[in-house]
Motif scaffolding. Structure first.
Motif, PDB file in Angstrom:
ATOM      1  N   LEU A  42     -20.007  88.165  42.972  1.00  0.00           N
ATOM      2  CA  LEU A  42     -18.854  88.693  42.248  1.00  0.00           C
ATOM      3  C   LEU A  42     -18.228  89.913  42.923  1.00  0.00           C
ATOM      4  N   VAL A  43     -19.013  90.684  43.655  1.00  0.00           N
ATOM      5  CA  VAL A  43     -18.451  91.892  44.291  1.00  0.00           C
ATOM      6  C   VAL A  43     -17.908  91.630  45.692  1.00  0.00           C
ATOM      7  N   LEU A  44     -18.396  90.603  46.363  1.00  0.00           N
ATOM      8  CA  LEU A  44     -17.930  90.330  47.723  1.00  0.00           C
ATOM      9  C   LEU A  44     -16.412  90.150  47.817  1.00  0.00           C
ATOM     10  N   ALA A  95     -26.057  96.031  33.173  1.00  0.00           N
ATOM     11  CA  ALA A  95     -26.004  96.718  34.471  1.00  0.00           C
ATOM     12  C   ALA A  95     -24.975  96.041  35.383  1.00  0.00           C
ATOM     13  N   ASP A  96     -24.958  94.719  35.382  1.00  0.00           N
ATOM     14  CA  ASP A  96     -23.997  93.978  36.201  1.00  0.00           C
ATOM     15  C   ASP A  96     -22.558  94.340  35.811  1.00  0.00           C
ATOM     16  N   LEU A  97     -22.297  94.395  34.503  1.00  0.00           N
ATOM     17  CA  LEU A  97     -20.951  94.717  34.039  1.00  0.00           C
ATOM     18  C   LEU A  97     -20.546  96.138  34.435  1.00  0.00           C
ATOM     19  N   TYR A  98     -21.478  97.068  34.317  1.00  0.00           N
ATOM     20  CA  TYR A  98     -21.171  98.438  34.723  1.00  0.00           C
ATOM     21  C   TYR A  98     -20.802  98.470  36.215  1.00  0.00           C
ATOM     22  N   ILE A  99     -21.627  97.833  37.005  1.00  0.00           N
ATOM     23  CA  ILE A  99     -21.380  97.820  38.449  1.00  0.00           C
ATOM     24  C   ILE A  99     -20.046  97.151  38.760  1.00  0.00           C
ATOM     25  N   MET A 100     -19.794  96.000  38.167  1.00  0.00           N
ATOM     26  CA  MET A 100     -18.535  95.280  38.404  1.00  0.00           C
ATOM     27  C   MET A 100     -17.313  96.127  38.052  1.00  0.00           C
ATOM     28  N   ASN A 101     -17.429  96.921  36.995  1.00  0.00           N
ATOM     29  CA  ASN A 101     -16.302  97.739  36.547  1.00  0.00           C
ATOM     30  C   ASN A 101     -16.122  99.022  37.355  1.00  0.00           C
ATOM     31  N   HIS A 102     -17.095  99.378  38.183  1.00  0.00           N
ATOM     32  CA  HIS A 102     -17.009 100.647  38.894  1.00  0.00           C
ATOM     33  C   HIS A 102     -16.944 100.522  40.425  1.00  0.00           C
ATOM     34  N   VAL A 103     -17.436  99.436  41.006  1.00  0.00           N
ATOM     35  CA  VAL A 103     -17.377  99.318  42.467  1.00  0.00           C
ATOM     36  C   VAL A 103     -15.943  99.115  42.911  1.00  0.00           C
ATOM     37  N   ARG A 104     -15.676  99.567  44.129  1.00  0.00           N
ATOM     38  CA  ARG A 104     -14.354  99.370  44.719  1.00  0.00           C
ATOM     39  C   ARG A 104     -14.546  99.014  46.203  1.00  0.00           C
ATOM     40  N   ALA A 105     -13.488  98.633  46.827  1.00  0.00           N
ATOM     41  CA  ALA A 105     -13.550  98.216  48.230  1.00  0.00           C
ATOM     42  C   ALA A 105     -14.272  99.261  49.078  1.00  0.00           C
ATOM     43  N   HIS A 106     -15.113  98.778  49.962  1.00  0.00           N
ATOM     44  CA  HIS A 106     -15.896  99.565  50.918  1.00  0.00           C
ATOM     45  C   HIS A 106     -17.110 100.262  50.312  1.00  0.00           C
ATOM     46  N   ASP A 107     -17.365 100.047  49.006  1.00  0.00           N
ATOM     47  CA  ASP A 107     -18.623 100.525  48.433  1.00  0.00           C
ATOM     48  C   ASP A 107     -19.734  99.589  48.884  1.00  0.00           C
ATOM     49  N   LYS A 126     -31.376  91.560  53.517  1.00  0.00           N
ATOM     50  CA  LYS A 126     -30.472  90.440  53.784  1.00  0.00           C
ATOM     51  C   LYS A 126     -29.081  90.805  53.281  1.00  0.00           C
ATOM     52  N   ALA A 127     -28.134  90.874  54.201  1.00  0.00           N
ATOM     53  CA  ALA A 127     -26.752  91.152  53.819  1.00  0.00           C
ATOM     54  C   ALA A 127     -26.145  89.885  53.234  1.00  0.00           C
ATOM     55  N   TYR A 128     -25.531  90.008  52.083  1.00  0.00           N
ATOM     56  CA  TYR A 128     -24.831  88.882  51.473  1.00  0.00           C
ATOM     57  C   TYR A 128     -23.452  88.791  52.121  1.00  0.00           C
ATOM     58  N   LYS A 129     -23.048  87.577  52.467  1.00  0.00           N
ATOM     59  CA  LYS A 129     -21.755  87.340  53.121  1.00  0.00           C
ATOM     60  C   LYS A 129     -20.991  86.280  52.340  1.00  0.00           C
TER      61      LYS A 129
END
Length: 150
Positions: free
Chosen positions: A80-82, A56-68, A94-97
């Motif tokens: 990894l997505v920040l 699931a992590d790999l799918y998300i990493m490969n599909h998210v883009r800026a501002h998602d 809790k928002a991750y920063k």
């Protein structure tokens, strides 16, 4: 247009994500393992991946883009997505920063080291209605801020 991605296997706020995302006309993609496949999935798009630990992590990493937006309990995935300019929030609101994620990763590392030694803590506290309400408030605020930036 932003998309909301959800690390869905153990996410307790799926209904809240759907209802709040509709207000902002955002698509929601739930990513779950085949082991958690539902016969009647909630609204939104559902993507099922292998049951392997990181699928699931790999799918998300490969599909998210800026501002998602990503909803996840996984601090490692959030870290990894920040850098990709993705917004990340936990189901407890809790928002991750970027400025605080290193501390959270360090804490996770120390806790894992202790578990390997056989020292187990109490585990996470139970998810409460207050947690659910905090998520609703913070998620709505996050989406409102994103909408204002676009």
């Amino acid at each position: 247009m932003s998309t909301v991605y959800v690390d869905a296997d153990a996410c307790p706020v799926k209904k809240e994500i759907i209802s709040i995302s509709k207000i902002y006309d955002l698509d929601v993609v739930f990513v779950a393992s085949h082991a958690h496949k539902k016969n009647t999935p909630d609204q939104g798009k559902w993507v099922y991946v292998d049951s392997s630990k990181e699928a699931a992590d790999l799918y998300i990493m490969n599909h998210v883009r800026a501002h998602d937006v990503l909803v996840t309990q996984d601090i490692g995935l959030a870290s990894l997505v920040l850098p990709k300019k993705v917004y990340a929030i936990s189901p407890r609101g809790k928002a991750y920063k970027e400025e605080s994620i290193v501390t959270a990763l360090d804490y996770r590392y120390v806790a894992a080291k202790e578990r390997r030694k056989g020292n187990y803590g109490k585990g996470p506290k139970p998810f409460t209605n207050e947690d659910r309400e905090m998520f609703r408030l913070q998620f709505d605020k996050m989406l409102s801020n994103i909408a204002g930036e676009m």
